[in-house]
Motif scaffolding. Sequence first.
Motif, PDB file in Angstrom:
ATOM      1  N   THR A   1       0.818  -1.321   0.047  1.00 29.64           N
ATOM      2  CA  THR A   1       0.097   0.133  -0.082  1.00 29.64           C
ATOM      3  C   THR A   1       1.077   1.081  -0.066  1.00 29.64           C
ATOM      4  O   THR A   1       2.252   1.092   0.084  1.00 29.64           O
ATOM      5  N   PRO A   2       0.258   2.531  -0.263  1.00 28.83           N
ATOM      6  CA  PRO A   2       1.019   3.720  -0.218  1.00 28.83           C
ATOM      7  C   PRO A   2       1.763   3.939   1.194  1.00 28.83           C
ATOM      8  O   PRO A   2       2.527   4.623   1.310  1.00 28.83           O
ATOM      9  N   ALA A   3       1.124   3.134   2.316  1.00 29.47           N
ATOM     10  CA  ALA A   3       1.546   3.675   3.560  1.00 29.47           C
ATOM     11  C   ALA A   3       2.678   2.505   3.718  1.00 29.47           C
ATOM     12  O   ALA A   3       3.352   2.296   5.027  1.00 29.47           O
TER      13      ALA A   3
ATOM     14  N   GLU B   1      -0.159 -10.396   1.022  1.00 27.29           N
ATOM     15  CA  GLU B   1       0.099 -11.339   0.091  1.00 27.29           C
ATOM     16  C   GLU B   1      -1.222 -12.216  -0.254  1.00 27.29           C
ATOM     17  O   GLU B   1      -2.019 -12.723   0.578  1.00 27.29           O
ATOM     18  N   TYR B   2      -1.229 -12.282  -1.416  1.00 27.77           N
ATOM     19  CA  TYR B   2      -2.447 -13.213  -2.359  1.00 27.77           C
ATOM     20  C   TYR B   2      -1.771 -14.340  -3.039  1.00 27.77           C
ATOM     21  O   TYR B   2      -1.028 -14.189  -3.805  1.00 27.77           O
TER      22      TYR B   2
ATOM     23  N   LEU C   1      -6.979  -5.826  -3.098  1.00 27.43           N
ATOM     24  CA  LEU C   1      -6.947  -4.817  -2.180  1.00 27.43           C
ATOM     25  C   LEU C   1      -7.897  -3.825  -3.124  1.00 27.43           C
ATOM     26  O   LEU C   1      -8.862  -3.225  -2.645  1.00 27.43           O
ATOM     27  N   LEU C   2      -7.605  -3.447  -4.242  1.00 22.59           N
ATOM     28  CA  LEU C   2      -8.488  -2.325  -4.993  1.00 22.59           C
ATOM     29  C   LEU C   2      -9.699  -2.923  -5.673  1.00 22.59           C
ATOM     30  O   LEU C   2     -10.878  -2.305  -5.869  1.00 22.59           O
TER      31      LEU C   2
ATOM     32  N   PRO D   1      -9.560  -8.231   2.214  1.00 26.03           N
ATOM     33  CA  PRO D   1      -8.544  -6.776   2.607  1.00 26.03           C
ATOM     34  C   PRO D   1      -7.230  -7.181   3.172  1.00 26.03           C
ATOM     35  O   PRO D   1      -6.568  -6.126   3.115  1.00 26.03           O
ATOM     36  N   THR D   2      -6.909  -8.109   3.565  1.00 27.10           N
ATOM     37  CA  THR D   2      -5.752  -8.245   4.123  1.00 27.10           C
ATOM     38  C   THR D   2      -5.000  -9.448   3.474  1.00 27.10           C
ATOM     39  O   THR D   2      -4.076 -10.137   4.352  1.00 27.10           O
TER      40      THR D   2
END
Length: 281
Positions: free
Chosen positions: A104-106, A111-112, A154-155, A161-162
């Motif tokens: 993420t940007p943060a 992991e998917y 994520l998108l 979501p995790t």
Amino acid sequence: MKRQLLVPICLLAALGLGAGTASAAGDPQWAESGTAYTDTLGGGQGLAARADGSLLYRGMTDIPLDLRIKGWNHVGDPDIAQGHVFDAYQGPDTATSKMFAVTTPAGKRYEYVHQLNPGEKLNNSFATVSPDGQWLVSGEWGDQRRLQVFPAPLLNPATPPTGGDLKEAWQISLDKPVRDIQGCDFVTDTRLVCASNDASGTLFPEIRPLLQVDLPRKVDGQPMTGAVKSLFALPQRSVCTGTFETEGVDYDVNSGTLRAQMIPPGVCAVATAVYAYKQGT
């Protein structure tokens, strides 16, 4: 010391051998606009443009230790979408899954993992995200008549979501076979460019061609067939002789710059050439 001396020799040879490109009739005319270089170990597997125009490179030394311990020993050509970095990972020859890591940007990484379908190759050469951020396109090695499509981790709200399991959504069938695709990137909603390491000249006249895949509509979660054509041969210029290797490709939508990587042969392989192109009017 030897490593430091080899790189400038390779660079000087390539700089002195600049050439234009030829595109298929009726297609965009890409003109070579510059050449840069990156350390192969730290950036020779792929690249992606950030929103500010800087470049993210991926190489074998970029694989985090915790992922290596899990068996993910190869990283492919990455992509950046909405500030998220998408990396394509594969494991050993015995692997039964492949993995996409999203940062993420943060700076948080998820992991998917995709369990291989029957007949699916373990290779995970690249990741590219559709312009709307909803679909992740990837590909296998060897001779292929398809690109794989997943909901973008994520998108796309269909993904956990995790991190977690990632199932293939559908495929883009190709009207012509392709071979040894190292990277693809979206140029528009309905067009991809793909870098091929095919040196046979049997599928397309060009050696190690840049391919164009035109889609009948934007990626929407339904099967479709893409039309494939070769645009031009990627440069193979070096003072060293031997086998070149095509690597990643990126299109920077903000600057309109297309970039493709080529690893030269022999001792010159310590520096990967990054060729830049601009589309003519």
